[in-house]
Design an enzyme around this catalytic site. Structure first.
Site, PDB file in Angstrom:
ATOM      1  N   SER A 122      -9.789  -1.145   6.954  1.00  0.00           N
ATOM      2  CA  SER A 122      -9.195  -0.852   5.648  1.00  0.00           C
ATOM      3  C   SER A 122      -8.473  -2.005   4.957  1.00  0.00           C
ATOM      4  CB  SER A 122      -8.228   0.328   5.765  1.00  0.00           C
ATOM      5  OG  SER A 122      -8.960   1.530   5.842  1.00  0.00           O
ATOM      6  N   SER A 180      -9.728   1.358   2.946  1.00  0.00           N
ATOM      7  CA  SER A 180      -8.905   2.219   2.141  1.00  0.00           C
ATOM      8  C   SER A 180      -7.822   1.502   1.340  1.00  0.00           C
ATOM      9  CB  SER A 180      -8.226   3.259   3.044  1.00  0.00           C
ATOM     10  OG  SER A 180      -7.314   2.620   3.923  1.00  0.00           O
ATOM     11  N   LYS A 216       0.865  -1.175   0.000  1.00  0.00           N
ATOM     12  CA  LYS A 216       0.000   0.000   0.000  1.00  0.00           C
ATOM     13  C   LYS A 216       0.908   1.232   0.000  1.00  0.00           C
ATOM     14  CE  LYS A 216      -3.948   1.800   2.743  1.00  0.00           C
ATOM     15  NZ  LYS A 216      -4.751   1.544   3.957  1.00  0.00           N
TER      16      LYS A 216
END
Lengths: 488, 480
Positions: A178, A154, A79
């Protein structure tokens, strides 16, 4: 054969038997991304040259007969809120659009030590604030199962990349769901470890007391392998837990006989999509049929979790994001003096959701409001932790939905922040309590994956993986990969 | 109306740990700009603080030396405000649970001992330094040097127990003395390792309730603190006497103009939005740790002063001056150990030694005359080998040439002339050569003796034993 379709542990076997090389595996994954990423848009930055160079080093090690770790030569993605020395780390924010960290996060170092291959930095909601990846400051990532839908957030890029075959595994961060939400929406396994299990050093902070890094994988065994590679105490993170890291694959085949499974009734909220509720209940029945014992439990403070989260997380965020001021790094706006420069830099650099949360958090900490908001939220957080303590006095794990519905349409909730916040109602409590929780595919509704949540007490990751593995082996959800039209 | 002044002081002191409070960078003063930095103290995205255990130890040492209670459970908090010298735009500090609380220290003013309460001592990180292209108001730009960012600080907050600017200065001197005794800080105000903010208010004598206070910042020496407070005391008295009201505000001290100026008032006061630092775990200290640190404390200034007064019979004033710094007191102890008489040792230390140290800007630790050599010289005076006057010449030579007193006395022939016959001849010759002075003396002008002594000293190059000269002169003049 399409190597990118395989699991890490399968590729590892082929690699060790010298049936394929790490370079071939990496090439397959890179080629797949070349063909689908224009559609899915998982990546902010791709690093094919570095990936191939690393794969080559692994092949040389293997050729010399050196011992390598289970993740050696297996391509994964990070990420883009995890620092990578010399490689842009943007947090999907315009304010960090050109930020190149001069240092590696602890997980980046650990993965390098494990000889893992990194193919890129995955898209996210700006600063990990969001549930759909629509809040990315750059572009929206699409759900591989239906490109009109969101991948969840997310860590949407990390989830979509694994589901689309653009990475074999990936890392996300989970502050209120997330990792688990995109795992559920994208039909892959995702795990939020115990708070402190994985070092946060080098993870760009959103809400420090809630953030935790964890893996995305195609199946439970891969999830255990990646977790093992990134876990452990880190002197650079004062909140990291100093406890030995077990072999997370050791207990996978132990079954669920005699295990007590708790069903927290507060997690089955009104307005749930009937197919989702049915899938979760059916899955629980199956686990009972496999020998688990079902206990209904009550976690009475669950209804306050969302409000508590949006006070604590935003309060911490308002302070954590203070450093993006245009002075030392990041985007700098034009200003005639320091205050106008601050204002322009932040107004231009941060997107609307980030600005909204900074304002919420600033308000919650303001003198005169602190006691009514932030302090009260801390007290409720303690009550929520006690709910978990009580529940885990009765049961080994809890099973609940990840989200009330399957993946929603892109644009469906962007105008309604509260509706977007409600998506996380089932995932947020475990962040507040710091306990580990896993998202496991448990069915489909109209071709969209459904995720089941397995929550356990502190440091019970091995048990969560054991339950998940037992269920997974009785189904073929993990054998399915989204059908995506490849573009040349 | 008569007013009473109420003063409270906030002292910030940099701790002399080798590394910074939350990272491994050096705390060394100076260095090229932005060379003592790393991702952590630069507050780059993703970094986390780790508490330097030495900082905690130094904080506890300080708390114990200031008679504080040490908290078994304490924590860090974030103080949020925007300033370009603060890379994270929050300062990691301690808010509601400081490491030390409820202490005191005793100061001596006008021969009286007064106890000043210490509210709290807490740990925090220092900020960087702004370098302006011009003056603060007309600079086109400012540059930031982050070398100082993250240097550990202790903030020591006094109770509003101080009543005069003089007491404030005595308090600061005592704080400095204690901090240097326990070896936690260099306390160099000029390098910013000791800084002070002062809160001052006035109230009518007899009134319980405090008046409205002003906070004075930017005071860079003990003398300046006293002057700033004197100025502010006068200013507030003037305002109040004319029936005006004091505004709660922060004022800055302009040392060159000798005035305090308004910086910002309460309405503009910042809301720091303190909240617990989530990246650090609470600090838990057990009694065993505290006791171990207590046992490692050296003898503190007050105890040392009392001991020297008792053991060596020095006056309170002498003992106070000698124990003001630990190296000075150590030097004194070494003189005594080498056999020097206490009062003489004290006089030499406070006199010639301090004078030359100041002139050469030296610390007593780098005094070129070792204590044993000075003690040896003092013994020569005691024995009458050299006079007290000649001794000053001898001491200077020891300082400059590094030789011992006996060697210098021998080389330069500085042995005191105490032979009655030899000196008697010189006295007679001087009397014979100065009939006018003799006449003056006989006319009752005692001063004339001084002139004659001077002549004798000149002829003997100062070596004459002064007592003997005086006796012989009187005998011969009066014919007794």
């Amino acid at each position: 054969m399409d190597l990118f379709r395989l699991k890490a542990h399968e590729l590892q076997q082929k690699l060790f038997r010298r049936e394929v090389s790490a370079v071939e595996i990496t090439q397959s994954v890179l080629a797949r991304a070349d063909k689908v990423d224009s559609t899915i848009q998982s990546f902010i930055t791709r690093t094919p040259e570095a990936a191939l160079a690393q794969a080559k080093r692994v092949d040389e090690k293997l050729a010399r007969g050196e011992a390598v770790s289970p993740l050696a030569g297996i391509p994964g993605a990070l990420k883009d809120n995890m620092c990578t020395k010399g490689v842009k780390t943007t947090c999907a924010s315009k304010i960090l659009a050109n930020f190149v960290p001069p240092y590696d996060a602890t997980i980046t170092e650990k993965l390098a030590a494990a000889d893992a291959v990194i193919v890129g930095k995955a898209n996210l909601d700006e600063f990990a604030m969001g549930s759909s990846t629509e809040n990315s400051g750059f572009f929206v990532t699409r759900n591989p199962w239906d490109t009109d839908r969101v991948p969840g957030g997310s860590s949407g890029g990390s989830g979509a990349a694994v589901a689309a075959g653009e990475a074999i595994w990936s890392l996300g961060s989970d502050t209120g769901g997330s990792i688990r939400l995109p795992a559920a929406y994208c039909g892959v396994v995702g795990l939020k470890p115990t708070y402190g299990r994985v070092s946060r050093y080098g993870l760009v902070a959103y809400a420090s007391s809630l953030d935790q890094i964890g893996p995305f994988a195609r199946d439970v065994r891969d999830c255990a392998l990646v977790l093992g590679a990134i876990s452990g105490h880190d002197r650079r993170d004062s909140t990291s837990i100093n406890a030995p890291v077990p072999d997370y694959t050791a207990k996978l085949e132990s079954g669920v006989k005699g295990l007590k499974i708790g069903l927290p009734r507060e997690y089955f909220v009104a307005g749930m999509q009937p197919e989702v509720e049915a899938a979760i209940r059916r899955s629980i029945d199956e686990l009972v049929a496999m020998g688990a014992e079902l206990v209904e439990v009550s976690m009475p403070h669950t209804q306050y979790a969302l409000a508590t989260y949006y006070l604590i997380a935003t309060a911490e965020a308002s302070s954590n994001l203070g450093r993006y001021d245009g002075v030392g790094f990041g985007h700098r706006g034009e200003g005639s003096d320091i205050v106008s420069m601050y204002k322009r830099s932040r107004a231009e650099g941060f997107g609307p959701e980030v600005q909204r949360r900074i304002m919420l958090g600033t308000y919650a900490l303001s003198s005169g409001y602190y006691d009514a908001y932030y302090l009260k939220a801390l007290k409720v957080r303690t009550l929520i932790k006690q709910d978990f303590d009580r529940a885990f006095g009765q049961v080994d794990v809890l099973i609940a939905p990840i989200a009330p519905t399957t993946a929603f349409k892109i644009g469906e909730k962007v105008e309604d922040p509260l509706a977007m916040y409600l998506v996380d109602v089932c995932t947020i409590p475990s962040n507040l309590a710091g306990v580990p929780a896993l998202s496991l595919p448990c069915g489909f509704a109209d071709g969209l994956p459904i995720g089941m949540q397995i929550i356990g007490p502190h440091l019970s990751e091995a048990t969560l993986l054991q339950v998940a593995y037992t269920f997974e082996q009785a189904h073929d959800y993990h054998k399915q990969l989204a059908a995506i039209r490849e573009v040349d | 109306m008569k007013f009473e002044t109420v003063i409270g002081l906030e002292v910030h002191t940099e701790l002399k740990t080798a590394s910074k409070i939350f990272c491994g960078c050096t705390t060394e003063f100076g260095g090229d700009q932005n060379t003592h930095v790393c991702p952590v103290c630069l507050g780059l995205p993703g970094v986390l603080p780790v508490l330097n255990e030495k900082v905690l130890e130094f904080a506890i040492r300080t708390g114990l030396a200031l008679n504080c209670k040490i908290s078994h459970y304490s924590k860090f908090d974030r103080k949020n405000y925007y300033y370009p010298d603060l890379p994270k735009n929050f300062q990691t500090s301690q808010y509601d649970l400081p490491i030390c609380e409820g202490g005191y220290l005793d100061i001596e003013v006008g021969g009286e001992t007064k106890r000043i309460g210490i509210t709290r001592v807490h740990m925090e990180e220092d900020a960087g330094k702004l370098v302006h292209s011009g003056t603060i108001s007309n600079s086109e730009y400012a540059l930031v040097d982050y070398n100082r960012t993250g240097v550990p600080l202790l903030e020591i907050v006094s109770e509003p127990d101080i009543r005069t600017p003089e007491e404030a200065k005595a308090y600061l001197e005592k704080i400095k003395s204690i901090l240097s005794y326990i070896d936690v800080s260099d306390c160099k105000m000029e390098e910013g390792s000791l800084r002070c903010d002062a809160n001052i208010s006035l109230r009518p004598v007899g009134q319980e309730q405090f008046g409205t206070k002003a906070e004075i910042k930017n005071v860079n020496s003990f003398k300046a603190v006293q002057r700033a407070l004197e100025y502010e005391q006068e200013r507030q008295e003037e305002v109040l006497s004319e029936g005006g009201r004091i505004i709660q505000e922060t004022r800055t001290w302009d040392d060159s103009r000798g005035v305090t100026l308004s910086m910002r008032n309460k309405e503009q006061a910042q809301d720091y939005r303190y909240f617990p630092e989530p990246d650090l775990v609470p600090i838990v200290v057990d009694s065993e740790q505290i006791e171990a640190i207590r046992r490692s404390l050296p003898e503190l200034p007050d105890a040392r002063k009392a001991r020297i007064m008792k053991e060596q019979g020095l006056s309170a004033y002498d003992a106070e001056v000698i124990t003001a710094t630990r190296p000075m007191a150590d030097y004194f102890d070494a003189l005594i150990a080498a056999g020097a008489e206490a009062k003489a040792a004290a006089n030499w230390l406070m006199g010639e030694v301090s004078k030359l140290l100041n002139a050469c800007s030296l610390d007593i630790r780098s005094c070129p005359v070792p204590p044993a050599n000075l003690a040896e010289m003092i013994a020569l005076i005691e024995k009458g080998t050299i006079s007290g006057k000649i001794a000053k010449t001898v001491f200077e030579a020891m300082w400059n040439e590094g030789k011992t007193a006996p060697v210098i006395v021998k080389e330069q022939g500085l042995v005191q002339m105490s032979d009655e016959g030899e000196l008697g001849n010189i006295v007679e010759a001087v009397i014979a050569a100065n009939p006018q002075s003799v006449a003056d003396f006989n006319a009752g002008k005692e001063k004339a003796v001084g002139f004659l002594v001077g002549q004798i000293m000149r002829q003997t190059k100062g070596r004459a034993n002064p007592e003997l000269v005086n006796r012989l002169l009187k005998e011969k003049l009066t014919g007794k």
